[in-house]
Design an enzyme around this catalytic site. Sequence first.
Site, PDB file in Angstrom:
ATOM      1  N   ASP A  82       5.638   1.373  -3.990  1.00  0.00           N
ATOM      2  CA  ASP A  82       4.634   1.551  -5.051  1.00  0.00           C
ATOM      3  C   ASP A  82       5.058   2.660  -6.008  1.00  0.00           C
ATOM      4  O   ASP A  82       5.414   3.759  -5.564  1.00  0.00           O
ATOM      5  CB  ASP A  82       3.302   1.993  -4.427  1.00  0.00           C
ATOM      6  CG  ASP A  82       2.256   0.899  -4.381  1.00  0.00           C
ATOM      7  OD1 ASP A  82       2.505  -0.212  -4.900  1.00  0.00           O
ATOM      8  OD2 ASP A  82       1.178   1.162  -3.808  1.00  0.00           O
ATOM      9  N   LYS A 111       6.344  -2.062  -7.077  1.00  0.00           N
ATOM     10  CA  LYS A 111       5.024  -2.509  -7.525  1.00  0.00           C
ATOM     11  C   LYS A 111       4.397  -1.498  -8.480  1.00  0.00           C
ATOM     12  O   LYS A 111       4.509  -0.297  -8.273  1.00  0.00           O
ATOM     13  CB  LYS A 111       4.102  -2.741  -6.326  1.00  0.00           C
ATOM     14  CG  LYS A 111       2.706  -3.230  -6.707  1.00  0.00           C
ATOM     15  CD  LYS A 111       1.960  -3.853  -5.541  1.00  0.00           C
ATOM     16  CE  LYS A 111       1.330  -2.855  -4.603  1.00  0.00           C
ATOM     17  NZ  LYS A 111       0.331  -1.968  -5.241  1.00  0.00           N
ATOM     18  N   ASP A 145       0.804   3.396  -2.177  1.00  0.00           N
ATOM     19  CA  ASP A 145       0.296   4.741  -2.494  1.00  0.00           C
ATOM     20  C   ASP A 145      -1.084   4.957  -1.868  1.00  0.00           C
ATOM     21  O   ASP A 145      -1.655   6.046  -1.973  1.00  0.00           O
ATOM     22  CB  ASP A 145       0.293   5.002  -4.008  1.00  0.00           C
ATOM     23  CG  ASP A 145      -0.660   4.104  -4.762  1.00  0.00           C
ATOM     24  OD1 ASP A 145      -1.173   3.121  -4.177  1.00  0.00           O
ATOM     25  OD2 ASP A 145      -0.898   4.367  -5.963  1.00  0.00           O
ATOM     26  N   SER A 146      -1.585   3.938  -1.145  1.00  0.00           N
ATOM     27  CA  SER A 146      -2.767   4.121  -0.290  1.00  0.00           C
ATOM     28  C   SER A 146      -2.518   5.246   0.714  1.00  0.00           C
ATOM     29  O   SER A 146      -3.466   5.769   1.303  1.00  0.00           O
ATOM     30  CB  SER A 146      -3.098   2.822   0.444  1.00  0.00           C
ATOM     31  OG  SER A 146      -1.952   2.302   1.095  1.00  0.00           O
ATOM     32  N   GLU A 194       0.657  -1.101 -11.203  1.00  0.00           N
ATOM     33  CA  GLU A 194      -0.693  -1.618 -11.411  1.00  0.00           C
ATOM     34  C   GLU A 194      -0.993  -1.835 -12.888  1.00  0.00           C
ATOM     35  O   GLU A 194      -0.944  -0.884 -13.672  1.00  0.00           O
ATOM     36  CB  GLU A 194      -1.726  -0.635 -10.840  1.00  0.00           C
ATOM     37  CG  GLU A 194      -1.592  -0.421  -9.342  1.00  0.00           C
ATOM     38  CD  GLU A 194      -2.662   0.522  -8.780  1.00  0.00           C
ATOM     39  OE1 GLU A 194      -3.587   0.927  -9.522  1.00  0.00           O
ATOM     40  OE2 GLU A 194      -2.556   0.850  -7.583  1.00  0.00           O
ATOM     41  N   GLU A 219      -6.303  -7.759  -5.909  1.00  0.00           N
ATOM     42  CA  GLU A 219      -7.162  -6.950  -5.031  1.00  0.00           C
ATOM     43  C   GLU A 219      -8.627  -7.051  -5.457  1.00  0.00           C
ATOM     44  O   GLU A 219      -8.965  -6.819  -6.628  1.00  0.00           O
ATOM     45  CB  GLU A 219      -6.686  -5.482  -5.075  1.00  0.00           C
ATOM     46  CG  GLU A 219      -7.538  -4.542  -4.225  1.00  0.00           C
ATOM     47  CD  GLU A 219      -6.887  -3.202  -3.921  1.00  0.00           C
ATOM     48  OE1 GLU A 219      -5.696  -3.013  -4.263  1.00  0.00           O
ATOM     49  OE2 GLU A 219      -7.566  -2.352  -3.321  1.00  0.00           O
TER      50      GLU A 219
END
Length: 263
Positions: free
Chosen positions: A84, A112, A45-46, A114, A181
């Site tokens: 993501d 993925k 999602d960057s 978070e 990260e």
Amino acid sequence: MSKVTVTTLQAHKAAGEKFSVIAAYDATFAGLIEEAGIEVILVGDSLGMVVQGHSSTLPVTMDEMVYHTGCISRGCKAPLIIGDLPFGSYSTLEQTLTNAAALMRAGANMVKLEGGEWLLESITAMTERGIPVCAHLGLTPQSVNAFGGFKVQGRNSDQAAAILEDAKRVEAAGASMLVLECIPSELAVQITQALSIPVIGIGAGADTDAQVLVLYDMLGLCGHKPKFVRNFLADNDSVQSALKAYNDAVKEGTFPAAEHGFS
Ligand code: KIV
Ligand code: NA
């Protein structure tokens, strides 16, 4: 390269062989990443920042993640594809399962999300339903507002202990992989040794099982270069050779160097 699976990556960890990961968003680059021998493509999602121009990843939607996961999946055969889940798409268990399934249908092989503690039930439920999970701890960019900025996490011993504990718990809940990260390199070593699942680092030092960089960062295309990034296009005359140099450097252990890590 034959199709990379969770089993392949697990075997790399067991053998002490590093593997490489790139965050990318489209079919053309997916093909070049595959050609370079890179094992995993993360549809991160960057893309909210490097493709869409937002100042954080928060505006990215599920539809956009499904679209880019499809783009990557049509552009390559062998790499394992991680999709993501974007901000706000895994707030409840039911929503998590629906959205994770949408990424899998679009071509992801793993999903993925978070966070640690609050996701344990979701991680188990996804795993039980045939959706391999990659957890993500440390500087989790979807929580930038809670952190008060993009800041290194786990610098004091209480925070470090909490991240280590979360890492053990996501593994126990069924996660197949973990991204760390922007945490101190010493903490990343400790976590990598404590877990049997592969650990992928970004700004987490040289001693994780794998490394990930955002494509446009490692090509030196972004204005601001974070400390943990190396521009691989600087010493190479094409995107193709820059991707190969990154893959080689990760596998040989020459990237990241000490200067790319945090203490
Ligand atoms: O979105 C992304 O690219 C990521 C990586 C930086 C780990 O989550
Ligand atoms: Na991400």
